[in-house]
Design a protein around this motif. Structure first.
Motif, PDB file in Angstrom:
ATOM      1  N   GLY A 160       0.789  -1.246  -0.130  1.00 39.66           N
ATOM      2  CA  GLY A 160       0.067   0.012   0.152  1.00 39.66           C
ATOM      3  C   GLY A 160       0.761   1.076  -0.045  1.00 39.66           C
ATOM      4  O   GLY A 160       0.442   2.253   0.569  1.00 39.66           O
ATOM      5  N   VAL A 161       1.877   1.279  -0.596  1.00 41.85           N
ATOM      6  CA  VAL A 161       2.827   2.553  -0.766  1.00 41.85           C
ATOM      7  C   VAL A 161       2.828   3.046  -2.173  1.00 41.85           C
ATOM      8  O   VAL A 161       2.435   2.228  -3.122  1.00 41.85           O
ATOM      9  CB  VAL A 161       4.164   2.060  -0.165  1.00 41.85           C
ATOM     10  N   SER A 162       3.366   4.033  -2.430  1.00 48.40           N
ATOM     11  CA  SER A 162       3.502   4.577  -3.712  1.00 48.40           C
ATOM     12  C   SER A 162       4.952   5.236  -3.623  1.00 48.40           C
ATOM     13  O   SER A 162       5.679   5.600  -2.945  1.00 48.40           O
ATOM     14  CB  SER A 162       2.853   5.978  -3.952  1.00 48.40           C
ATOM     15  N   PRO A 163       5.673   5.114  -4.987  1.00 51.00           N
ATOM     16  CA  PRO A 163       6.884   5.827  -5.119  1.00 51.00           C
ATOM     17  C   PRO A 163       7.010   7.246  -5.270  1.00 51.00           C
ATOM     18  O   PRO A 163       8.005   7.799  -5.277  1.00 51.00           O
ATOM     19  CB  PRO A 163       7.167   5.356  -6.882  1.00 51.00           C
ATOM     20  N   ASP A 164       5.722   7.863  -5.029  1.00 48.08           N
ATOM     21  CA  ASP A 164       5.855   9.627  -4.975  1.00 48.08           C
ATOM     22  C   ASP A 164       6.071   9.972  -3.500  1.00 48.08           C
ATOM     23  O   ASP A 164       5.995  11.332  -3.038  1.00 48.08           O
ATOM     24  CB  ASP A 164       4.415  10.050  -5.397  1.00 48.08           C
ATOM     25  N   THR A 165       6.233   9.054  -2.390  1.00 48.61           N
ATOM     26  CA  THR A 165       6.209   9.383  -0.841  1.00 48.61           C
ATOM     27  C   THR A 165       7.754   9.813  -0.564  1.00 48.61           C
ATOM     28  O   THR A 165       7.990  10.162   0.599  1.00 48.61           O
ATOM     29  CB  THR A 165       5.670   8.203  -0.216  1.00 48.61           C
ATOM     30  N   ARG A 166       8.831   9.687  -1.395  1.00 48.45           N
ATOM     31  CA  ARG A 166      10.166  10.009  -1.192  1.00 48.45           C
ATOM     32  C   ARG A 166      10.223  11.668  -1.114  1.00 48.45           C
ATOM     33  O   ARG A 166      10.136  12.359  -2.074  1.00 48.45           O
ATOM     34  CB  ARG A 166      11.010   9.428  -2.074  1.00 48.45           C
ATOM     35  N   ASP A 167      10.954  12.100   0.252  1.00 46.87           N
ATOM     36  CA  ASP A 167      11.371  13.441   0.262  1.00 46.87           C
ATOM     37  C   ASP A 167      12.529  13.818  -0.694  1.00 46.87           C
ATOM     38  O   ASP A 167      13.337  12.909  -1.034  1.00 46.87           O
ATOM     39  CB  ASP A 167      11.719  13.714   1.698  1.00 46.87           C
ATOM     40  N   ASN A 168      12.470  15.149  -1.158  1.00 43.39           N
ATOM     41  CA  ASN A 168      13.612  15.600  -2.185  1.00 43.39           C
ATOM     42  C   ASN A 168      14.882  15.931  -0.974  1.00 43.39           C
ATOM     43  O   ASN A 168      14.558  16.440  -0.048  1.00 43.39           O
ATOM     44  CB  ASN A 168      13.105  17.089  -3.018  1.00 43.39           C
ATOM     45  N   VAL A 169      16.011  15.746  -1.577  1.00 44.20           N
ATOM     46  CA  VAL A 169      17.146  16.015  -0.796  1.00 44.20           C
ATOM     47  C   VAL A 169      17.552  17.467  -0.809  1.00 44.20           C
ATOM     48  O   VAL A 169      17.049  18.163  -1.852  1.00 44.20           O
ATOM     49  CB  VAL A 169      18.414  15.459  -1.681  1.00 44.20           C
ATOM     50  N   LYS A 170      17.814  17.908   0.531  1.00 43.24           N
ATOM     51  CA  LYS A 170      17.982  19.476   0.391  1.00 43.24           C
ATOM     52  C   LYS A 170      19.242  19.871   1.383  1.00 43.24           C
ATOM     53  O   LYS A 170      19.772  20.782   1.258  1.00 43.24           O
ATOM     54  CB  LYS A 170      16.915  20.065   0.983  1.00 43.24           C
TER      55      LYS A 170
END
Length: 314
Positions: free
Chosen positions: A167-177
């Motif tokens: 039940g996960v999505s590849p869109d949940t990853r935070d951007n590196v900053k």
């Protein structure tokens, strides 16, 4: 140099203008003496703006350099250390805080470890191609409808099935900053977005026990400190889970992590139709025992024992 005495016909350079000393003969200048020469120099420089050396202020909390890429947040050494400690403690208290885990990964990856991973990509033909193309793994670049249509045991189909099951999505990853080097920031982003592929290939689930097993594997494969620090969360495991970790999944992580190729160099987008078992063999990854199946069998065993105990006491 301002005020230096030059031979006739030579030019004295000033910031805003050039003054020729042709009108001041060499003999006359030498006869003026030290005091007279200083007067002449002072008169020559009256119309010249005063030059003051201006040094850039050092990097501090109140004087930050410009961001090197969109979303970049430059940090001082003290800030980076505080972020590393704070995010590590916070993620230990709450392992589901993906933002704290991401911050800990970035704060502890520099100055050495992320460069080592970048160099591993530069030393590999596929890694270099990834760095040139800079692909991103999102629901747009990895549409599930297409992945589900791939052959049964393909990498893409396995990945889609794992996403559906967990039940996960590849869109949940935070951007590196928090990584200063722009190329290294992409390397960390790539590792972060490929994490679910590691889950899919190994079959490990996303609950704490599965994440810790995969983090142990990733630490030995990537040497990113955050993956090793995550193992401290094993104190949250139940005794039976900790026993399984020590007896089954940690030995598996050591074998596969040390014996497998650098997963950062896998161009997942180009091997979606490849057989997943063939890929494991090529990468040197041993598939671990099915963690969900083990937990299911233990639950059923406990249930049967309760029923048997209830019948005995009836």
């Amino acid at each position: 140099m301002i005020g230096s005495i030059e031979p006739p016909g030579r030019t004295i350079d000033f910031p805003s203008q050039q003054v020729k000393n042709e009108q001041v003969p060499r003999r006359t200048m030498s006869g003026l003496g030290r005091r007279g020469a200083s007067i002449v120099v002072r008169e020559l420089t009256l119309s010249t703006p005063l030059i003051r050396s201006c040094h850039a202020r050092p990097f501090s909390v109140f004087n930050r350099p410009q961001p090197k890429y969109p979303g970049h947040v430059p940090l001082t050494f003290v800030e980076r250390g505080a972020l590393a400690v704070g995010s590590a403690v916070g993620s230990l208290v709450d392992p589901w805080r993906a933002d704290l885990i991401a911050a800990c990964g970035e704060a502890t990856a520099t100055p050495y470890f992320i460069y080592r991973l970048r160099d591993a990509m530069l030393s590999d033909p596929t890694g270099r191609q990834i760095l040139r193309d800079r692909p991103r793994i999102t629901s747009e670049t990895m549409p599930l409808t297409y992945l589900r249509s791939l052959p049964e045991n393909s990498v893409g189909r396995t990945y889609a099935a794992w996403l559906d099951r967990e039940g996960v999505s590849p869109d949940t990853r935070d951007n590196v900053k928090y990584i200063d080097d722009e190329e290294c920031a992409y390397v960390m982003q790539r590792y972060r977005e490929c994490h679910d592929f590691y889950h899919a290939v190994t079959g490990l689930p996303i609950f704490v026990e599965g994440e810790l097993a995969l983090k142990a594997f990733e630490f030995l494969n990537t040497l990113i400190p955050m993956t090793g620090l995550s193992l401290f969360a094993s104190v949250r495991l139940k005794p039976a889970e900790r026993e399984r970790m020590l007896s089954i999944y940690l030995p598996w992580a050591v074998r596969s992590g040390l014996g497998s190729k650098e997963l950062i160099n896998v161009y997942w987008e180009k091997i979606l139709e490849k057989d997943v078992d063939e890929l494991r063999t090529e990468l040197g990854i041993e598939r671990p025992p099915d963690m969900r199946e083990i937990r299911r069998m233990i639950r059923e065993q406990k249930k049967r024992e309760k029923e048997r105990l209830a019948q005995a006491t009836a």
